[in-house]
Motif scaffolding. Sequence first.
Motif, PDB file in Angstrom:
ATOM      1  N   LEU A 152      14.421   1.912   4.240  1.00 59.20           N
ATOM      2  CA  LEU A 152      13.374   2.837   4.031  1.00 59.20           C
ATOM      3  C   LEU A 152      12.727   2.530   2.512  1.00 59.20           C
ATOM      4  CD1 LEU A 152      11.615   5.415   4.754  1.00 59.20           C
ATOM      5  CD2 LEU A 152      13.273   6.684   3.517  1.00 59.20           C
ATOM      6  N   ILE A 153      13.272   2.408   1.716  1.00 60.44           N
ATOM      7  CA  ILE A 153      12.770   2.124   0.115  1.00 60.44           C
ATOM      8  C   ILE A 153      12.220   0.831   0.329  1.00 60.44           C
ATOM      9  CG2 ILE A 153      13.386   1.862  -2.030  1.00 60.44           C
ATOM     10  CD1 ILE A 153      13.607   4.789  -0.897  1.00 60.44           C
ATOM     11  N   ASN A 154      12.847  -0.143   1.001  1.00 58.57           N
ATOM     12  CA  ASN A 154      12.042  -1.606   1.065  1.00 58.57           C
ATOM     13  C   ASN A 154      10.751  -1.519   1.717  1.00 58.57           C
ATOM     14  OD1 ASN A 154      13.702  -2.663  -0.651  1.00 58.57           O
ATOM     15  ND2 ASN A 154      15.289  -3.150   1.116  1.00 58.57           N
ATOM     16  N   LEU A 155      10.750  -0.588   2.916  1.00 59.64           N
ATOM     17  CA  LEU A 155       9.529  -0.684   3.475  1.00 59.64           C
ATOM     18  C   LEU A 155       8.445   0.040   2.676  1.00 59.64           C
ATOM     19  CD1 LEU A 155      10.579   0.837   7.021  1.00 59.64           C
ATOM     20  CD2 LEU A 155       9.732  -1.274   6.619  1.00 59.64           C
ATOM     21  N   LYS A 156       8.785   0.894   1.736  1.00 58.31           N
ATOM     22  CA  LYS A 156       7.678   1.528   0.774  1.00 58.31           C
ATOM     23  C   LYS A 156       7.373   0.505  -0.162  1.00 58.31           C
ATOM     24  CE  LYS A 156       8.593   6.406   1.988  1.00 58.31           C
ATOM     25  NZ  LYS A 156       7.401   6.577   2.351  1.00 58.31           N
ATOM     26  N   ILE A 157       8.479  -0.394  -0.705  1.00 55.38           N
ATOM     27  CA  ILE A 157       8.008  -1.158  -1.447  1.00 55.38           C
ATOM     28  C   ILE A 157       6.936  -2.126  -1.001  1.00 55.38           C
ATOM     29  CG2 ILE A 157       8.869  -3.218  -2.707  1.00 55.38           C
ATOM     30  CD1 ILE A 157      11.598  -1.561  -3.043  1.00 55.38           C
ATOM     31  N   ASN A 158       7.347  -2.653   0.317  1.00 65.71           N
ATOM     32  CA  ASN A 158       6.416  -3.523   0.789  1.00 65.71           C
ATOM     33  C   ASN A 158       4.858  -3.225   0.842  1.00 65.71           C
ATOM     34  OD1 ASN A 158       5.818  -5.965   2.552  1.00 65.71           O
ATOM     35  ND2 ASN A 158       5.298  -4.455   4.132  1.00 65.71           N
ATOM     36  N   THR A 159       4.591  -1.734   1.107  1.00 66.11           N
ATOM     37  CA  THR A 159       3.260  -1.232   1.104  1.00 66.11           C
ATOM     38  C   THR A 159       2.872  -1.271  -0.141  1.00 66.11           C
ATOM     39  OG1 THR A 159       4.006   0.243   2.995  1.00 66.11           O
ATOM     40  CG2 THR A 159       2.229   0.818   1.671  1.00 66.11           C
ATOM     41  N   LEU A 160       3.610  -0.880  -1.383  1.00 68.19           N
ATOM     42  CA  LEU A 160       2.947  -0.557  -2.672  1.00 68.19           C
ATOM     43  C   LEU A 160       2.841  -2.204  -3.197  1.00 68.19           C
ATOM     44  CD1 LEU A 160       4.971   2.141  -3.859  1.00 68.19           C
ATOM     45  CD2 LEU A 160       2.570   2.313  -3.437  1.00 68.19           C
ATOM     46  N   VAL A 161       3.354  -3.172  -2.690  1.00 72.62           N
ATOM     47  CA  VAL A 161       3.500  -4.646  -3.313  1.00 72.62           C
ATOM     48  C   VAL A 161       2.437  -5.401  -2.706  1.00 72.62           C
ATOM     49  CG1 VAL A 161       4.747  -6.789  -3.758  1.00 72.62           C
ATOM     50  CG2 VAL A 161       5.629  -4.413  -4.263  1.00 72.62           C
ATOM     51  N   ASN A 162       2.542  -5.250  -1.204  1.00 71.89           N
ATOM     52  CA  ASN A 162       1.718  -6.500  -0.612  1.00 71.89           C
ATOM     53  C   ASN A 162       0.284  -5.724   0.379  1.00 71.89           C
ATOM     54  OD1 ASN A 162       3.438  -8.570  -0.580  1.00 71.89           O
ATOM     55  ND2 ASN A 162       4.666  -7.396   0.673  1.00 71.89           N
ATOM     56  N   LYS A 163       0.316  -4.323   0.714  1.00 71.32           N
ATOM     57  CA  LYS A 163      -0.642  -3.563   1.309  1.00 71.32           C
ATOM     58  C   LYS A 163      -1.679  -2.622   0.647  1.00 71.32           C
ATOM     59  CE  LYS A 163       2.132  -3.609   5.628  1.00 71.32           C
ATOM     60  NZ  LYS A 163       2.962  -3.026   6.620  1.00 71.32           N
ATOM     61  N   SER A 164      -0.979  -1.993  -0.316  1.00 80.19           N
ATOM     62  CA  SER A 164      -1.636  -1.194  -1.301  1.00 80.19           C
ATOM     63  C   SER A 164      -1.300  -1.119  -2.749  1.00 80.19           C
ATOM     64  CB  SER A 164      -1.646   0.514  -0.813  1.00 80.19           C
ATOM     65  OG  SER A 164      -1.850   0.367   0.687  1.00 80.19           O
ATOM     66  N   PRO A 165      -1.398  -2.246  -3.328  1.00 78.41           N
ATOM     67  CA  PRO A 165      -1.121  -2.379  -4.735  1.00 78.41           C
ATOM     68  C   PRO A 165      -1.717  -1.491  -5.668  1.00 78.41           C
ATOM     69  CG  PRO A 165      -2.720  -4.308  -4.059  1.00 78.41           C
ATOM     70  CD  PRO A 165      -2.160  -3.488  -2.917  1.00 78.41           C
ATOM     71  N   ARG A 166      -0.821  -1.400  -6.934  1.00 76.23           N
ATOM     72  CA  ARG A 166      -1.382  -0.358  -7.822  1.00 76.23           C
ATOM     73  C   ARG A 166      -1.355  -1.116  -9.318  1.00 76.23           C
ATOM     74  NH1 ARG A 166      -0.164   4.962  -5.910  1.00 76.23           N
ATOM     75  NH2 ARG A 166       0.098   4.523  -3.410  1.00 76.23           N
ATOM     76  N   LYS A 167      -2.441  -0.844  -9.932  1.00 70.24           N
ATOM     77  CA  LYS A 167      -2.517  -1.009 -11.292  1.00 70.24           C
ATOM     78  C   LYS A 167      -1.515  -0.376 -12.337  1.00 70.24           C
ATOM     79  CE  LYS A 167      -7.560  -2.522 -11.223  1.00 70.24           C
ATOM     80  NZ  LYS A 167      -8.723  -2.281 -11.858  1.00 70.24           N
ATOM     81  N   ILE A 168      -1.210  -0.914 -13.392  1.00 73.59           N
ATOM     82  CA  ILE A 168      -0.399  -0.696 -14.231  1.00 73.59           C
ATOM     83  C   ILE A 168      -1.115  -0.277 -15.438  1.00 73.59           C
ATOM     84  CG2 ILE A 168       1.891  -0.589 -15.556  1.00 73.59           C
ATOM     85  CD1 ILE A 168       1.985  -2.485 -12.394  1.00 73.59           C
ATOM     86  N   LEU A 169      -0.919   0.575 -16.070  1.00 72.68           N
ATOM     87  CA  LEU A 169      -1.851   0.796 -17.368  1.00 72.68           C
ATOM     88  C   LEU A 169      -0.774   1.910 -18.593  1.00 72.68           C
ATOM     89  CD1 LEU A 169      -5.136   2.674 -16.040  1.00 72.68           C
ATOM     90  CD2 LEU A 169      -4.768   0.252 -16.815  1.00 72.68           C
TER      91      LEU A 169
END
Length: 241
Positions: A152-169
Amino acid sequence: MTTFKYFSDTYLEEFTTQIIHVMTMDDSVAVYCDDTIFYPQGGGQPCDLGVIIIDGCAHRVHHTETTEKGIAHVLESHPSLLTSIGKQCIQKIDIPRRLLNAKLHTAGHLLSHIFEELDHNLSPAKGHHYPDDAYIELIESERTHDTFSAELINLKINTLVNKSPRKILSFELNLSEVQSLRPQLSTFIPQSTLMRMIAIDGFTPVPCGGTHISNTTELKGLQVTRIKRKKDRIKVSYSIN
């Protein structure tokens, strides 16, 4: 006072500065500079390694640590180092090592945020962002009966890395602002007037003095390898391939 260049630029590989103090440390020599791009070991992250070039001679930095006098760049002993105060030097870090450590540190924050979203009773309590043994620990404010799978966590990682990436500030907040955002962390963080915060876009910021990448797209290959519960804590082990 030494300026920590790694706070503003994780990717800065080389910088010219001035030596302000030198002292012997057992069989080594500690060099202190006006500025540094070397991250000292701490906060669950390994230190930077590299070289400091003085008068054209490269001296290997085999450890970096925080001392009472500031950040010590620990070099192999050499007679010329004892007379180098006031000289210019070139700092060069091992950039592949820096970027791997930064990725692992940012990955730890991202995983904490994922778990917090799944269960609001969980808050980050500890991070160990070492390449061969990376993990985070989350602590419960109230007992939860949720069970989390690595899949489950790895599926969420895939979304945040490959599909909906986020900036870090990164930015600074005062202590009361930090406590209002992160009440569960108030007993774990230094009680400073201003604290550096790391924010992954869309998640609640966290106080942190480590190095971080600029976007979650750089976390390709991140995966959770194990999730273990012990009393009121959940330990999440992870790696980046």
